[in-house]
Scaffold this active site. Sequence first.
Site, PDB file in Angstrom:
ATOM      1  N   LYS A 170       0.747  -1.303  -0.165  1.00 15.17           N
ATOM      2  CA  LYS A 170       0.289   0.247  -0.011  1.00 15.17           C
ATOM      3  C   LYS A 170       0.840   0.970   0.056  1.00 15.17           C
ATOM      4  CE  LYS A 170      -4.257  -1.792   1.519  1.00 15.17           C
ATOM      5  NZ  LYS A 170      -5.381  -1.942   2.518  1.00 15.17           N
ATOM      6  N   ARG A 196      -3.207 -10.350   4.855  1.00 13.01           N
ATOM      7  CA  ARG A 196      -3.681 -10.410   3.385  1.00 13.01           C
ATOM      8  C   ARG A 196      -2.684  -9.650   2.546  1.00 13.01           C
ATOM      9  NH1 ARG A 196      -6.421  -6.999  -0.287  1.00 13.01           N
ATOM     10  NH2 ARG A 196      -7.716  -7.991  -1.714  1.00 13.01           N
TER      11      ARG A 196
END
Length: 291
Positions: A231, A271
């Site tokens: 991210k 994840r």
Amino acid sequence: MEFHSFTLCCRGRLVTFDRPAVLGILNVTTDSFYDGGRYTTPEAIVAQARNLLSQGADIIDIGVVSSRPGAQLLSPEAEADKLVPVVTLLRKELPEETLLSVDTCFSLPAAKAVEAGADIVNDISGGQFDPQMFPTVAALQVPYILMHTRGTPDTMQSPENTRYDNIIADLALYFSEKLDSLLRLGVKDIILDPGFGFAKTVEQNYELLDRLDELVALFPERPMLVALSNKSMISKRLGAFQSTTDGLPPTEYGTLALNAIALDRGARLLRVHTPYPTRIATHIMCKCDNV
């Protein structure tokens, strides 16, 4: 570090996780920020799913719509039309015991995907985009991943959606209210996801990670999932580290570092796009008997 096992009831089978669970991300989209357009043919989809399993993924998390900041969602009907064939394909081609999660915020694709063989519903909206999501998950009796966010992907980073009095207290209130609704409807297996990168600034993301143990302690019966993989909160901290010599993006190394912190703070599911490094980290940190 000590790991507290948890169970999920998936299509009538009780699955016990004695180590942190790793969700391998399978983006069947053309506009995902990390791997958009790579896995759009049946052959490529199956090959990547098998690759994720070979790297140690416990769950394949399937998404057919990008939820990155600024993205536009599909209609529920259009999303279902894309999602169901992928679930059907993977249920046919992968080992029977493979766990499949579907990344959707609408009840229609969720229901159709479970009918096609999906095991888990992963909802980035926390039920906010579709009032029928909670009743649908309750009727389906599948594990539900409840994520924190505000607004929609195209508005979540606005000033009003990134304003918190106390980020842990605000998330705790959000989860408490949502849990009350879900439990009243009869949903049993609920996983919490604090929503890194969703309606949070870079600084807020790092504060949340640093204080994750506080949030975990408030909900000890609910496994905490952390989704940090590649991210922008990582790339914005890398500075000069913009290239590597081994082919992996620098953000993969940042992902591993932050996942190690998340494990230390109590996360029980991670994840990721590339499961193997995270599987090694969980093996070392949690003293697992097998990788």
